[in-house]
Design an enzyme around this catalytic site. Structure first.
Site, short mmCIF file in Angstrom:
data_model
loop_
_atom_site.label_atom_id
_atom_site.label_comp_id
_atom_site.label_asym_id
_atom_site.label_seq_id
_atom_site.Cartn_x
_atom_site.Cartn_y
_atom_site.Cartn_z
N TRP A 1 0.94 -1.39 -0.01
CA TRP A 1 -0.05 0.14 -0.11
C TRP A 1 0.88 1.25 0.04
CZ3 TRP A 1 -0.23 3.43 4.21
CH2 TRP A 1 -1.25 4.53 4.14
N HIS A 2 1.72 1.35 0.65
CA HIS A 2 2.95 2.23 0.66
C HIS A 2 3.45 2.56 -0.55
CE1 HIS A 2 2.89 2.02 5.13
NE2 HIS A 2 3.01 3.24 4.99
#
Length: 380
Positions: A316-317
């Site tokens: 997600w980062h």
């Protein structure tokens, strides 16, 4: 414009707050003015970029159709696959922005697309669970596009948010919210514009570029503290601003560097994100795995759940290798910690010992800082 980025933003914010504060201190409803102010601030934040504005409007419209449509469909169909398809459609814009080398949040996405997507997915899952059966389009719009937390969280929950905005405060109740909001904004400004700026200017910037062991260790601690003060400062600004709008946006940090172990750390660091992953990925995977008897041991299910959850958190980062390794590193730490605490008689004998707790806190702090070194990309 980026939220909380400079004096001009705070000047506009202060002016816009005046009518709302006057309404609140007179015991009048503040929801309608809050919605108008929210729209005004969104125009300020996104109006400078046609692409971002168009993407935001298209994203919002798509999520509204998905969620309103699912409210209708859920009354007729209970299929979990329907929920999964809608979740996939909801996160599709985010996947395109994160995974495609041709798109970024500045070219086809918009600032905060990750956090807004979390809110949509949460609502879809809770509609499936029967926790959300109806909602007002205006309340949904206010929740999804709430400007104080739109760019970097904290990630709020829809049902509590909608209760907050529909509450009429007494004069004393609103005064307490106002006092707390102002206090948090001052703390947040000190964290972000004083402490993180001092660390960046007088510590990080003075570390030589040569990547020796000493310089790497020095960077690890400097970056960890910088990241905390910058992010925690931003979160306090968002929470304080929310309070003045009458919304009890959840806290995102709780002294994470004094955590006793890595599981304790994830109850204190980026709390709204870690709880979101816990509630909507880890717990659901483990419960499904146990119900379907996918594994012989519940610990196997739990550990695979940690790997999936923290792996997704890393991706997600970003899809770069250091983000993926960061997620897997924390999955390994959590699994190792759990295994050690279950199996070690030495741990069970000493876990309430004060000296052991100091040692455990020091070890956890260093493991966390090494994780941030991976996260920073400095090693790659």
């Amino acid at each position: 414009m980026i939220p909380y980025s400079g004096l001009y933003f705070f000047y506009i914010l202060s002016i816009a707050f005046i009518p709302l504060i006057l309404l609140g201190l007179k015991g009048k409803p503040i929801k309608k003015y809050g919605m108008i102010m929210n729209l005004f601030m969104l125009l300020l934040l996104f109006g400078g970029s046609k692409i971002q504005t168009v993407c935001l409007v298209l994203f919002y419209s798509g999520q509204l159709v998905l969620i309103r449509g699912y409210i209708y469909l859920r009354r007729k169909y209970e299929s979990i696959w329907l929920m999964r398809i809608l979740v996939a459609l909801s996160i599709l814009p985010l996947v395109l922005v994160k995974a495609s080398p041709y798109f970024t949040s500045w070219t086809i996405g918009f600032l905060g697309i990750s956090y807004v997507t979390f809110k949509s997915v949460q609502m879809i899952i809770e509609i499936h669970d029967g926790l959300i059966k109806e909602f007002s389009i205006w309340d949904f719009t206010y929740f999804l596009l709430f400007f104080p937390s739109i760019s970097s969280g904290p990630i709020d929950r829809s049902r509590r948010f909608m209760e907050d905005i529909n509450k009429t405060f007494t004069k004393d109740e609103y005064k307490r919210y106002l006092d707390e909001g102002i206090r948090k904004i001052f703390y947040g400004a000190a964290y972000k514009f004083i402490f993180s700026a001092l660390i960046s200017t007088y510590w990080m910037a003075k570390i030589p570029e040569a990547k020796s062991i000493l310089n790497t260790i020095n960077y690890m601690y400097a970056y960890s503290l910088y990241l905390f003060f910058d992010f925690a400062g931003y979160s306090l600004l968002a929470v304080g601003t929310s309070h003045i709008l009458g919304v009890n946006t959840p806290e995102n940090f709780d002294k994470p560097f004094i955590s006793k172990d890595i599981k304790d750390f994830w109850n204190r660091w980026h709390i709204s994100l870690s709880f979101w992953f816990r509630d909507f990925i880890y717990t659901r995977f483990v419960m499904r795995a146990l119900k379907k008897k996918w594994f012989k041991s519940r610990y196997t299910a739990s550990y695979i759940g940690y790997i999936i959850t923290m792996g997704v958190m890393g991706i997600w980062h970003g899809t770069e290798i250091h983000y993926i390794l960061y997620g897997l590193y924390h999955a390994l730490l959590i699994i190792s910690t759990d295994f050690f605490q279950r199996k070690s008689s030495w741990y069970k004998k000493n876990k309430n010992n004060e000296g052991f707790n100091y040692l455990s806190t020091a070890v956890t702090f260093n493991l966390v800082c090494f994780g941030f070194l991976i996260f920073s990309g400095y090693l790659f």
